[in-house]
Design a protein around this motif. Sequence first.
Motif, PDB file in Angstrom:
ATOM      1  N   UNK A 196       0.785  -1.239   0.000  1.00 60.03           N
ATOM      2  CA  UNK A 196       0.000   0.000   0.000  1.00 60.03           C
ATOM      3  C   UNK A 196       0.819   1.294   0.000  1.00 60.03           C
ATOM      4  N   UNK A 197       2.092   1.235   0.390  1.00 63.12           N
ATOM      5  CA  UNK A 197       2.901   2.457   0.395  1.00 63.12           C
ATOM      6  C   UNK A 197       3.143   2.987  -1.022  1.00 63.12           C
ATOM      7  N   UNK A 198       3.082   2.086  -2.015  1.00 61.82           N
ATOM      8  CA  UNK A 198       3.205   2.520  -3.401  1.00 61.82           C
ATOM      9  C   UNK A 198       4.623   2.695  -3.886  1.00 61.82           C
ATOM     10  N   UNK A 199       5.580   2.838  -2.991  1.00 58.79           N
ATOM     11  CA  UNK A 199       6.995   2.936  -3.356  1.00 58.79           C
ATOM     12  C   UNK A 199       7.822   2.423  -2.196  1.00 58.79           C
ATOM     13  N   UNK A 200       9.102   2.167  -2.436  1.00 57.28           N
ATOM     14  CA  UNK A 200       9.932   1.561  -1.395  1.00 57.28           C
ATOM     15  C   UNK A 200      10.393   2.593  -0.360  1.00 57.28           C
ATOM     16  N   UNK A 201      10.362   2.178   0.897  1.00 54.82           N
ATOM     17  CA  UNK A 201      10.894   3.009   1.989  1.00 54.82           C
ATOM     18  C   UNK A 201      12.410   2.909   1.992  1.00 54.82           C
ATOM     19  N   UNK A 202      13.070   4.059   2.062  1.00 55.74           N
ATOM     20  CA  UNK A 202      14.533   4.104   2.135  1.00 55.74           C
ATOM     21  C   UNK A 202      14.914   5.184   3.138  1.00 55.74           C
ATOM     22  N   UNK A 226       8.980   4.645  10.386  1.00 56.19           N
ATOM     23  CA  UNK A 226       9.683   3.561   9.688  1.00 56.19           C
ATOM     24  C   UNK A 226       8.900   2.990   8.503  1.00 56.19           C
ATOM     25  N   UNK A 227       7.743   3.539   8.209  1.00 56.54           N
ATOM     26  CA  UNK A 227       6.974   3.165   7.022  1.00 56.54           C
ATOM     27  C   UNK A 227       6.408   4.450   6.410  1.00 56.54           C
ATOM     28  N   UNK A 228       5.935   4.346   5.175  1.00 55.61           N
ATOM     29  CA  UNK A 228       5.316   5.481   4.511  1.00 55.61           C
ATOM     30  C   UNK A 228       3.798   5.455   4.726  1.00 55.61           C
ATOM     31  N   UNK A 229       3.174   6.593   4.554  1.00 65.17           N
ATOM     32  CA  UNK A 229       1.718   6.672   4.665  1.00 65.17           C
ATOM     33  C   UNK A 229       1.089   5.818   3.570  1.00 65.17           C
ATOM     34  N   UNK A 230       0.245   4.849   3.926  1.00 66.96           N
ATOM     35  CA  UNK A 230      -0.313   3.938   2.905  1.00 66.96           C
ATOM     36  C   UNK A 230      -1.358   4.619   2.030  1.00 66.96           C
ATOM     37  N   UNK A 231      -1.433   4.165   0.786  1.00 61.22           N
ATOM     38  CA  UNK A 231      -2.461   4.617  -0.157  1.00 61.22           C
ATOM     39  C   UNK A 231      -3.610   3.614  -0.116  1.00 61.22           C
ATOM     40  N   UNK A 232      -4.808   4.102  -0.255  1.00 63.04           N
ATOM     41  CA  UNK A 232      -5.974   3.258  -0.009  1.00 63.04           C
ATOM     42  C   UNK A 232      -6.552   2.609  -1.263  1.00 63.04           C
ATOM     43  N   UNK A 233      -6.368   3.208  -2.436  1.00 66.68           N
ATOM     44  CA  UNK A 233      -7.168   2.847  -3.604  1.00 66.68           C
ATOM     45  C   UNK A 233      -7.098   1.366  -3.962  1.00 66.68           C
ATOM     46  N   UNK A 234      -5.896   0.827  -4.182  1.00 68.61           N
ATOM     47  CA  UNK A 234      -5.779  -0.568  -4.619  1.00 68.61           C
ATOM     48  C   UNK A 234      -6.329  -1.525  -3.558  1.00 68.61           C
ATOM     49  N   UNK A 235      -6.035  -1.249  -2.290  1.00 75.20           N
ATOM     50  CA  UNK A 235      -6.519  -2.116  -1.211  1.00 75.20           C
ATOM     51  C   UNK A 235      -8.039  -2.083  -1.140  1.00 75.20           C
ATOM     52  N   UNK A 236      -8.608  -0.896  -1.233  1.00 73.31           N
ATOM     53  CA  UNK A 236     -10.070  -0.777  -1.155  1.00 73.31           C
ATOM     54  C   UNK A 236     -10.750  -1.476  -2.336  1.00 73.31           C
ATOM     55  N   UNK A 306      -4.525   2.910   7.792  1.00 70.40           N
ATOM     56  CA  UNK A 306      -3.480   3.718   8.444  1.00 70.40           C
ATOM     57  C   UNK A 306      -3.196   3.190   9.844  1.00 70.40           C
ATOM     58  N   UNK A 307      -4.229   2.752  10.540  1.00 70.66           N
ATOM     59  CA  UNK A 307      -4.010   2.173  11.879  1.00 70.66           C
ATOM     60  C   UNK A 307      -3.166   0.901  11.805  1.00 70.66           C
ATOM     61  N   UNK A 308      -3.377   0.096  10.755  1.00 70.72           N
ATOM     62  CA  UNK A 308      -2.539  -1.100  10.593  1.00 70.72           C
ATOM     63  C   UNK A 308      -1.077  -0.695  10.375  1.00 70.72           C
ATOM     64  N   UNK A 309      -0.843   0.387   9.650  1.00 71.36           N
ATOM     65  CA  UNK A 309       0.535   0.839   9.435  1.00 71.36           C
ATOM     66  C   UNK A 309       1.102   1.532  10.676  1.00 71.36           C
ATOM     67  N   UNK A 310       0.245   2.077  11.519  1.00 71.72           N
ATOM     68  CA  UNK A 310       0.709   2.569  12.815  1.00 71.72           C
ATOM     69  C   UNK A 310       1.237   1.396  13.654  1.00 71.72           C
ATOM     70  N   UNK A 311       0.537   0.270  13.581  1.00 72.54           N
ATOM     71  CA  UNK A 311       0.986  -0.930  14.303  1.00 72.54           C
ATOM     72  C   UNK A 311       2.331  -1.391  13.758  1.00 72.54           C
ATOM     73  N   UNK A 312       2.457  -1.411  12.428  1.00 68.22           N
ATOM     74  CA  UNK A 312       3.740  -1.770  11.825  1.00 68.22           C
ATOM     75  C   UNK A 312       4.850  -0.834  12.313  1.00 68.22           C
ATOM     76  N   UNK A 313       4.548   0.463  12.333  1.00 66.39           N
ATOM     77  CA  UNK A 313       5.551   1.448  12.730  1.00 66.39           C
ATOM     78  C   UNK A 313       6.004   1.215  14.171  1.00 66.39           C
ATOM     79  N   UNK A 314       5.061   0.897  15.047  1.00 64.71           N
ATOM     80  CA  UNK A 314       5.412   0.625  16.442  1.00 64.71           C
ATOM     81  C   UNK A 314       6.281  -0.628  16.554  1.00 64.71           C
ATOM     82  N   UNK A 315       5.954  -1.647  15.745  1.00 63.44           N
ATOM     83  CA  UNK A 315       6.775  -2.858  15.740  1.00 63.44           C
ATOM     84  C   UNK A 315       8.202  -2.547  15.298  1.00 63.44           C
ATOM     85  N   UNK A 316       8.333  -1.710  14.275  1.00 61.33           N
ATOM     86  CA  UNK A 316       9.658  -1.383  13.741  1.00 61.33           C
ATOM     87  C   UNK A 316      10.431  -0.452  14.678  1.00 61.33           C
TER      88      UNK A 316
END
Length: 388
Positions: A196-202, A226-236, A306-316
């Motif tokens: 969902x980020x649409x591009x690689x995090x570096x 540690x992650x980018x803000x996710x885009x919703x379109x493809x997932x939705x 976005x909440x799922x990516x907040x969880x990822x960010x906390x894990x990282x």
Amino acid sequence: MIGRAPAAAEARRRAGRAGGARGRRAGKMLLSLVLHTYSMRYLLPGVVLLGSAPTYGVWRLLSAFLPSRFYQAVDDRLYWVYQSMVLFFFENYTGVQILLYGDLPKRKENIIYLANHQSTVDWIVADVLAIRQNALGHVRYVLKDGLKWLPLYGFYFSQHGGIYVKRSAKFNEKDMRKKLQSYVNAGTPMYLVIFPEGTRYNPGQTELLSANQAFAAQQGLPVLKHVLTPRIKATYVAFDSMKNYLDAIYDVTVVYEWKDNKGQREESPSMTEFLCKECPAIHIHFDRIDKKDVPEEQEYMRRWLHERFEIKDKLLIEFFDSPDPERRNKFPGKCIHSKLSLKKTLPSLLILSGMTAGLLMTEVGRKLYVNTWLCGTLLGCLWVSIRA
């Protein structure tokens, strides 16, 4: 005696210069040997994987003449064969440790796979999990539009069920829905991979990270580190098109270890670096989310994602930045070292490499091999141009 001393000194200087030159040449030869040996680590897998593509393409072409009710099953099986050969190199050959956190279901499911995106190896990690569920042939990707121009592979990924999407305003929702609905109607097994980020995090791309964090702040969303803000379109669109067909969403968070890493976040390894055995371990945190727990309306899903990516960010953050050294460099919870048996990968390597060698041993086979590369690439590019 006095005249001989300067001559002797000059001779010693010449000998020293000659010895120095020989030493430099030896050093260059040694460096060249080291670099050659290093490059062979990825050249061998690269040659085998790319070299087997036309052979695989020939069999894939033959399967196209099968009745539609058999086509998908045969195509999935052929895809399994090729991707298990890929995993031979990315797991068995490199010796990487696969460290799993969470309970990966043993049975096959129709799912959407959501993961953080940081490396070209991320596509392989989806295969790593799928083969452990006997679902490797069912892996299909939502891909960046530019990848459709890859020789042979670009066309084939689409034929196998991959979906090419453009970003932001150019995103074609109608085409994606139509393709996904056709798979649902046909009962196609679905292991749909989306980043969902649409591009690689570096971590080194500070301007991109700052812009992404500023966008999140403008939207009133928590800023992620540690992650980018996710885009919703493809997932939705994927979930909305298949919600009555899916079993679950897999939320996957991945970290690649580096050799001699000091615990700080670095740019993740490329495929080349990975095949050169620069990554001793992959940490994979897995969370299965039942489809009934996913909101169906787009705005609610945007917040949920976005909440799922907040969880990822906390894990990282815990993984890289925890003040407690005992909690760093690992995810919380029980960790299982999952080793892939050679029985699942080596047969595919022997079959495809043996068939490729057989083709190249005859003049007719060599012509077929070359024509598959050339014609397959040209026809594939023509096809994607028409469909663009």
